[in-house]
Design a protein around this motif. Structure first.
Motif, PDB file in Angstrom:
ATOM      1  N   GLU A  55       0.822  -1.213   0.000  1.00  0.00           N
ATOM      2  CA  GLU A  55       0.000   0.000   0.000  1.00  0.00           C
ATOM      3  C   GLU A  55       0.852   1.258   0.000  1.00  0.00           C
ATOM      4  OE1 GLU A  55      -2.480  -0.533   3.371  1.00  0.00           O
ATOM      5  OE2 GLU A  55      -3.717  -2.094   2.454  1.00  0.00           O
ATOM      6  N   GLY A  59      -0.187   1.800  -3.459  1.00  0.00           N
ATOM      7  CA  GLY A  59      -1.533   2.261  -3.143  1.00  0.00           C
ATOM      8  C   GLY A  59      -2.392   1.164  -2.556  1.00  0.00           C
ATOM      9  N   ARG A  60      -3.474   1.607  -1.920  1.00  0.00           N
ATOM     10  CA  ARG A  60      -4.404   0.651  -1.310  1.00  0.00           C
ATOM     11  C   ARG A  60      -5.281   0.006  -2.381  1.00  0.00           C
ATOM     12  NH1 ARG A  60      -5.311   1.745   4.496  1.00  0.00           N
ATOM     13  NH2 ARG A  60      -4.217   3.636   5.121  1.00  0.00           N
ATOM     14  N   THR A  63      -6.222   0.925  -6.330  1.00  0.00           N
ATOM     15  CA  THR A  63      -5.745   2.228  -6.767  1.00  0.00           C
ATOM     16  C   THR A  63      -5.602   2.231  -8.282  1.00  0.00           C
ATOM     17  OG1 THR A  63      -4.564   2.645  -4.695  1.00  0.00           O
ATOM     18  CG2 THR A  63      -3.874   3.901  -6.614  1.00  0.00           C
ATOM     19  N   TYR A  95     -11.255   9.660  -2.324  1.00  0.00           N
ATOM     20  CA  TYR A  95      -9.805   9.752  -2.223  1.00  0.00           C
ATOM     21  C   TYR A  95      -9.186   9.756  -3.620  1.00  0.00           C
ATOM     22  CZ  TYR A  95     -10.338   8.709   2.742  1.00  0.00           C
ATOM     23  OH  TYR A  95     -10.694   8.759   4.069  1.00  0.00           O
ATOM     24  N   MET A 127      -3.911   7.398   1.017  1.00  0.00           N
ATOM     25  CA  MET A 127      -3.919   6.371  -0.026  1.00  0.00           C
ATOM     26  C   MET A 127      -2.665   5.508   0.012  1.00  0.00           C
ATOM     27  SD  MET A 127      -5.378   8.818  -3.053  1.00  0.00           S
ATOM     28  CE  MET A 127      -5.160   7.625  -4.371  1.00  0.00           C
ATOM     29  N   HIS A 128      -1.549   6.069   0.492  1.00  0.00           N
ATOM     30  CA  HIS A 128      -0.275   5.347   0.504  1.00  0.00           C
ATOM     31  C   HIS A 128       0.275   5.112   1.908  1.00  0.00           C
ATOM     32  CE1 HIS A 128       0.687   5.251  -3.863  1.00  0.00           C
ATOM     33  NE2 HIS A 128      -0.152   6.275  -3.897  1.00  0.00           N
ATOM     34  N   GLU A 221      -4.308   9.521  -9.424  1.00  0.00           N
ATOM     35  CA  GLU A 221      -4.548   8.264  -8.729  1.00  0.00           C
ATOM     36  C   GLU A 221      -5.921   8.318  -8.067  1.00  0.00           C
ATOM     37  OE1 GLU A 221      -1.496   7.088  -6.030  1.00  0.00           O
ATOM     38  OE2 GLU A 221      -0.034   6.707  -7.626  1.00  0.00           O
ATOM     39  N   TRP A 223      -8.551   6.079  -5.553  1.00  0.00           N
ATOM     40  CA  TRP A 223      -8.767   4.937  -4.651  1.00  0.00           C
ATOM     41  C   TRP A 223     -10.238   4.577  -4.724  1.00  0.00           C
ATOM     42  CZ3 TRP A 223      -8.226   5.111   1.423  1.00  0.00           C
ATOM     43  CH2 TRP A 223      -8.405   3.806   1.926  1.00  0.00           C
ATOM     44  N   ASP A 256      -2.065  -1.096  -7.679  1.00  0.00           N
ATOM     45  CA  ASP A 256      -1.806  -2.077  -6.624  1.00  0.00           C
ATOM     46  C   ASP A 256      -1.933  -3.472  -7.210  1.00  0.00           C
ATOM     47  OD1 ASP A 256      -4.776  -3.231  -5.424  1.00  0.00           O
ATOM     48  OD2 ASP A 256      -4.777  -1.490  -6.753  1.00  0.00           O
TER      49      ASP A 256
END
Length: 398
Positions: A55, A59-60, A63, A95, A127-128, A221, A223, A256
């Motif tokens: 993540e 990213g989660r 993403t 996000y 997000m990160h 980006e 999310w 991700d």
């Protein structure tokens, strides 16, 4: 019920009388249960560490990264950024963040130096999983600051002389329009020997014109829910092409790892396999000692049979000796595993920091107790069968 409880009491009494033998036979089971429980608990922590590392870098889940470019010329960043903002508002993405990588000249006390700078929005930190080791990440209030704010890495902070952030240390961002920025946070270096780097809010970059040494087009980006990632990928492509025209190339992909759940599942199976092997080795030792013990108790079993003990009663009581003993060993093993996991520096062993440290998994404790009891039952079947097959007259003469 009287016979059942009598068999239980008989088995427990045998365990108590032969406690030295029981302790010796259960050392392997206790170690195996401890290893199994520790491995399961550490497996949860390793999976959490891997998830957090993924993540932070990519990213989660999920993403989406959006890129726009032209194969023949440089794309003007302003219309692309405007299209990104319209896209986020249209789809009500909670996000999202513009991302632009560049280099800016920073004026340190010992001279100026190009520094890798990433212009992002405030949501990028969530997000990160960016959690500064000193200070803080950007907040919505930072958008209204009268001077740009920076979140820098430890190397950058050391180049400044490691000032206390409570003193609001500043650094001059060079260029055609130099501006003094305030450092509000320090993040850990991603690796040993990392060069100085900094995060800057996109709005601050636009407001104070802190252009980098080279121009580039920002990325976007998003999310989004993992279940909607594939559908949104096509929708975002279509929307951007309609806003920017078909002359520009639009690329939308999931940043991700989409197969992380599969990797996580495979890791769990590996952990379970190692746990089963560890428990199996303990069970083999228990069976061997139980068989030898039954051979020495042939006369005792014969006397009990001569006084009317049925085959079922003998079988059940001998088997329950192993069940009681392994249940106690399992309880002790789980307790030892909890102590190990709570007192060992896990982060150093797995080589990474864990932000959301998982609690000791109840599943691991339950599996350890159940596995120990099942192993005791299985290990007790063979000795109990041998005990039942002993003939009374031969046992008395033994």
């Amino acid at each position: 019920m009287t016979g059942l409880f009598a068999a239980f009491a008989e088995a427990w009494e045998e365990v108590r009388i032969h406690k030295v033998r029981v302790i010796v036979s259960l050392i392997g089971v206790l170690i195996a249960v401890t290893a199994m429980t520790v491995i399961t608990a550490l497996g949860d922590m390793v999976r959490q560490a891997n998830a957090e590392h993924s993540e932070r870098t990519m990213g989660r889940p999920a993403t989406l990264q959006v890129n726009v470019w032209d194969e023949t010329s440089m794309v003007a960043p302003e219309p692309v950024a405007a299209a990104y903002r319209d896209l986020v508002e249209r789809h009500s993405v909670t996000y999202s963040s513009h991302v632009l990588y560049t280099e800016t000249v920073m004026r340190f006390a010992d001279g100026s130096e190009p520094v890798s700078t990433t212009a992002v929005d405030q949501s990028y930190g969530e997000m990160h999983r960016i959690e500064p080791v000193h200070g803080r990440w950007f907040t919505p209030a930072d958008e209204r600051r009268l001077a740009p704010a920076l979140v820098v890495n430890e190397t950058f902070h050391q180049r400044m002389g490691a000032p206390d952030l409570r003193t609001h240390p500043t650094v001059v961002i060079g260029g055609e329009r130099p501006v003094r920025a305030t450092v509000i946070g320090v993040t850990a270096d991603a690796y040993s020997g990392e060069m100085p780097s900094a995060y800057l809010l996109t709005s601050h970059r636009d407001q104070w014109g802190t252009e980098g040494l080279y121009g580039s087009t920002p990325m976007l980006e998003l999310w989004v829910p993992p279940d909607s990632a594939d559908q949104l990928t096509e929708v975002v492509k279509a929307d951007l092409r309609s806003m920017l025209g078909d002359d520009l190339q639009v690329e939308v992909y999931r940043a991700d790892p989409s197969d992380f759940d599969l990797i996580d599942s495979q890791l769990q199976w590996v952990i379970r396999g190692v746990s089963v092997i560890a428990l199996g080795m303990g069970a083999l030792g228990l069976v061997n000692i139980a068989l030898v013990t039954v051979r020495y108790r042939v006369r005792e079993i014969g006397v009990r049979r001569s006084f009317g003990a049925t085959s079922g009663r003998v079988f059940f009581s001998v088997m329950m000796e192993s069940v009681f003993a392994t249940a106690v060993a399992g309880l002790l093993g789980v307790g030892l595993a909890v102590a190990i996991v709570k007192n060992v520096p896990i982060e150093e062993l797995i080589g990474g920091a864990i932000t959301d440290v998982p609690a000791f998994p109840v599943r691991a404790a339950v599996e350890g107790l159940v596995a120990a009891t099942v192993v005791g039952a299985l290990a007790g079947v063979l000795p109990a069968t041998v005990a039942v097959r002993v003939r009374v007259i031969d046992a008395i003469r033994f």
